[in-house]
Design a protein around this motif. Sequence first.
Motif, PDB file in Angstrom:
ATOM      1  N   ILE A 291      13.361   3.598   0.268  1.00 37.70           N
ATOM      2  CA  ILE A 291      11.954   2.409   0.266  1.00 37.70           C
ATOM      3  C   ILE A 291      10.185   3.322   0.301  1.00 37.70           C
ATOM      4  O   ILE A 291       9.149   2.902  -0.206  1.00 37.70           O
ATOM      5  CB  ILE A 291      11.789   1.443   0.307  1.00 37.70           C
ATOM      6  CG1 ILE A 291      13.202   0.530  -0.754  1.00 37.70           C
ATOM      7  CG2 ILE A 291      10.513   0.052   0.277  1.00 37.70           C
ATOM      8  CD1 ILE A 291      14.039  -1.074  -0.091  1.00 37.70           C
ATOM      9  N   ASP A 292      10.464   3.298   1.685  1.00 38.19           N
ATOM     10  CA  ASP A 292       9.056   3.985   2.137  1.00 38.19           C
ATOM     11  C   ASP A 292       8.949   5.269   1.750  1.00 38.19           C
ATOM     12  O   ASP A 292       7.687   5.566   1.513  1.00 38.19           O
ATOM     13  CB  ASP A 292       9.697   3.787   3.661  1.00 38.19           C
ATOM     14  CG  ASP A 292       9.876   2.914   4.928  1.00 38.19           C
ATOM     15  OD1 ASP A 292       9.529   1.879   4.036  1.00 38.19           O
ATOM     16  OD2 ASP A 292      10.225   3.423   5.869  1.00 38.19           O
ATOM     17  N   ALA A 293      10.194   6.232   0.934  1.00 37.40           N
ATOM     18  CA  ALA A 293       9.823   7.009   0.142  1.00 37.40           C
ATOM     19  C   ALA A 293       8.579   7.020  -0.637  1.00 37.40           C
ATOM     20  O   ALA A 293       7.891   7.873  -1.876  1.00 37.40           O
ATOM     21  CB  ALA A 293      10.538   8.488  -0.185  1.00 37.40           C
ATOM     22  N   GLN A 294       8.868   5.660  -2.060  1.00 37.06           N
ATOM     23  CA  GLN A 294       8.776   5.080  -2.794  1.00 37.06           C
ATOM     24  C   GLN A 294       6.763   4.754  -2.388  1.00 37.06           C
ATOM     25  O   GLN A 294       6.110   5.722  -3.401  1.00 37.06           O
ATOM     26  CB  GLN A 294       8.983   4.177  -3.276  1.00 37.06           C
ATOM     27  CG  GLN A 294      10.194   5.300  -4.123  1.00 37.06           C
ATOM     28  CD  GLN A 294      10.781   3.387  -4.615  1.00 37.06           C
ATOM     29  OE1 GLN A 294      11.022   2.504  -3.608  1.00 37.06           O
ATOM     30  NE2 GLN A 294      11.040   3.366  -6.367  1.00 37.06           N
TER      31      GLN A 294
ATOM     32  N   ALA B 211       5.509   6.122   0.169  1.00 43.11           N
ATOM     33  CA  ALA B 211       4.427   7.547   0.522  1.00 43.11           C
ATOM     34  C   ALA B 211       3.853   8.079  -0.877  1.00 43.11           C
ATOM     35  O   ALA B 211       2.869   8.550  -1.428  1.00 43.11           O
ATOM     36  CB  ALA B 211       5.008   8.540   1.261  1.00 43.11           C
ATOM     37  N   GLU B 212       4.914   8.245  -1.998  1.00 39.44           N
ATOM     38  CA  GLU B 212       4.641   8.131  -3.302  1.00 39.44           C
ATOM     39  C   GLU B 212       3.602   7.729  -3.754  1.00 39.44           C
ATOM     40  O   GLU B 212       3.087   8.055  -5.219  1.00 39.44           O
ATOM     41  CB  GLU B 212       5.560   8.925  -4.122  1.00 39.44           C
ATOM     42  CG  GLU B 212       6.941   9.693  -3.786  1.00 39.44           C
ATOM     43  CD  GLU B 212       8.217   9.474  -4.074  1.00 39.44           C
ATOM     44  OE1 GLU B 212       8.293   8.710  -5.145  1.00 39.44           O
ATOM     45  OE2 GLU B 212       8.978  10.550  -4.001  1.00 39.44           O
ATOM     46  N   GLY B 213       2.950   6.086  -4.080  1.00 36.56           N
ATOM     47  CA  GLY B 213       2.507   5.362  -4.149  1.00 36.56           C
ATOM     48  C   GLY B 213       3.003   4.349  -5.449  1.00 36.56           C
ATOM     49  O   GLY B 213       1.936   4.232  -5.721  1.00 36.56           O
ATOM     50  N   THR B 214       4.058   4.470  -5.501  1.00 33.79           N
ATOM     51  CA  THR B 214       5.054   3.894  -6.542  1.00 33.79           C
ATOM     52  C   THR B 214       5.038   2.802  -5.948  1.00 33.79           C
ATOM     53  O   THR B 214       5.157   1.087  -6.625  1.00 33.79           O
ATOM     54  CB  THR B 214       5.982   4.259  -7.211  1.00 33.79           C
ATOM     55  OG1 THR B 214       7.092   4.401  -5.654  1.00 33.79           O
ATOM     56  CG2 THR B 214       6.012   5.808  -7.806  1.00 33.79           C
ATOM     57  N   LEU B 215       4.807   2.293  -4.443  1.00 33.97           N
ATOM     58  CA  LEU B 215       5.751   0.757  -3.927  1.00 33.97           C
ATOM     59  C   LEU B 215       4.063   0.373  -3.652  1.00 33.97           C
ATOM     60  O   LEU B 215       3.604   1.470  -2.518  1.00 33.97           O
ATOM     61  CB  LEU B 215       6.338   0.719  -3.834  1.00 33.97           C
ATOM     62  CG  LEU B 215       7.373   0.482  -4.042  1.00 33.97           C
ATOM     63  CD1 LEU B 215       8.757   0.426  -3.506  1.00 33.97           C
ATOM     64  CD2 LEU B 215       7.510  -0.371  -4.983  1.00 33.97           C
ATOM     65  N   THR B 216       4.041  -0.575  -3.589  1.00 28.95           N
ATOM     66  CA  THR B 216       2.577  -1.505  -2.360  1.00 28.95           C
ATOM     67  C   THR B 216       3.021  -1.377  -1.151  1.00 28.95           C
ATOM     68  O   THR B 216       4.555  -1.243  -0.373  1.00 28.95           O
ATOM     69  CB  THR B 216       1.169  -2.340  -2.991  1.00 28.95           C
ATOM     70  OG1 THR B 216       2.765  -3.580  -2.726  1.00 28.95           O
ATOM     71  CG2 THR B 216       1.058  -2.315  -3.616  1.00 28.95           C
ATOM     72  N   GLU B 217       2.373  -0.979   0.436  1.00 27.54           N
ATOM     73  CA  GLU B 217       2.548  -0.793   1.430  1.00 27.54           C
ATOM     74  C   GLU B 217       3.349  -2.960   1.637  1.00 27.54           C
ATOM     75  O   GLU B 217       4.979  -2.773   2.288  1.00 27.54           O
ATOM     76  CB  GLU B 217       1.825  -2.061   2.963  1.00 27.54           C
ATOM     77  CG  GLU B 217       2.360  -1.558   3.847  1.00 27.54           C
ATOM     78  CD  GLU B 217       1.714  -1.511   5.582  1.00 27.54           C
ATOM     79  OE1 GLU B 217       2.219  -1.851   6.256  1.00 27.54           O
ATOM     80  OE2 GLU B 217       0.149  -0.635   4.518  1.00 27.54           O
ATOM     81  N   ALA B 218       3.322  -4.056   0.910  1.00 31.08           N
ATOM     82  CA  ALA B 218       3.501  -5.458   0.685  1.00 31.08           C
ATOM     83  C   ALA B 218       5.038  -4.991   0.278  1.00 31.08           C
ATOM     84  O   ALA B 218       6.021  -5.415   0.436  1.00 31.08           O
ATOM     85  CB  ALA B 218       2.609  -5.613   0.200  1.00 31.08           C
TER      86      ALA B 218
END
Length: 261
Positions: free
Chosen positions: A152-155, A157-164
Amino acid sequence: MLATPAYDIALILDKGQRDTQEDAVASRMFDATNASYVVVADGMGGHAAGEVASDLVIQAWRDALDAELEGSTTPESALIDALPLAAMQANASIAGYSEEQGTGFNMGSTMLGTLLLGQRLFWISIGDSPLYLFRDGELSQINEDHSMAPMIDAQLAEGTLTEAEALAHPDRNQLTSVIMGAAIPKVDCPETPLDLTPSDVLVLGSDGLQYLSNAEIRSILQSNASGLAQDIAGALQAALNAKGDPDQDNISIGVVKLTKN
C-alpha cells in the motif's frame, strides 16, 4: 583483551484498550555463551485463542534455544539453526492445539525473535511485528513487514493513493505471513548478522507500538538514547498512553542496548 559485550534489556507488556492480552514477550541472558535473546509474539484469534497462540510461540522459542545457549561448547551453527527450528516447533504446536479444538478453530501468531551473540544480531521474523534499529540519530525498520502495508505504501509512493487513503486502507494490517499451523509463506531470517555498536538501540514491538509513527518513535529515541533500556521503553509506553487512542492494540516493547563490562 577486548571488553565483553553485555546487554541492557527492558520489556514492557501493556493491554492497551483491548479486553484481553494476546501479546507475549520473553528475554534471557546467557553468560556461558555471551549471548542473549528477546522474542515477541502477537497472537490472533480472540480470547482463549490469540493468547494461547502467542504463549505457544514463546514456549517453542525457549525450548529450541535455552538448552543450546546454556552450554558453553554448543557450536555457533547450532545456535543460529535454532531460530528456524523454533518457528517450525511453534507452527507444529499451534497446528496440534487447533486440531484438538475441532473443525473451524483458527488461531495464529507473529514471531519476532532476536539472538545476540556478542555484538552480532541474528533474527527471525514472521508477521508484522517490527524490529527497529536506532543508529546515529536515525530510525530504520530492519526486518521485513509481512503485511499489506508495504504494498500500500508503494502505491502511495507511485501516486496512485493519497496519504490519507494509504493510512486508512482496510487491508493495511492484513498479514501475508503468520504462524498458524499451516505452510508459512514468508520467513525473514538473514544468514548474515548485523554488527551492533554500544551507541545503537534496538526496539522490538508488536504492531501496537506502531500507533506511534516512525517519526514519533525516532524523536523519543533521540531524546532518550543515552538512558537505560528501561527508560527508553517507558518513554515509548508513556507516549502511547498519552495518545489515548480508543482503539489502541496490545503493546509489546523490547529495548536492547549493548553495554561494556
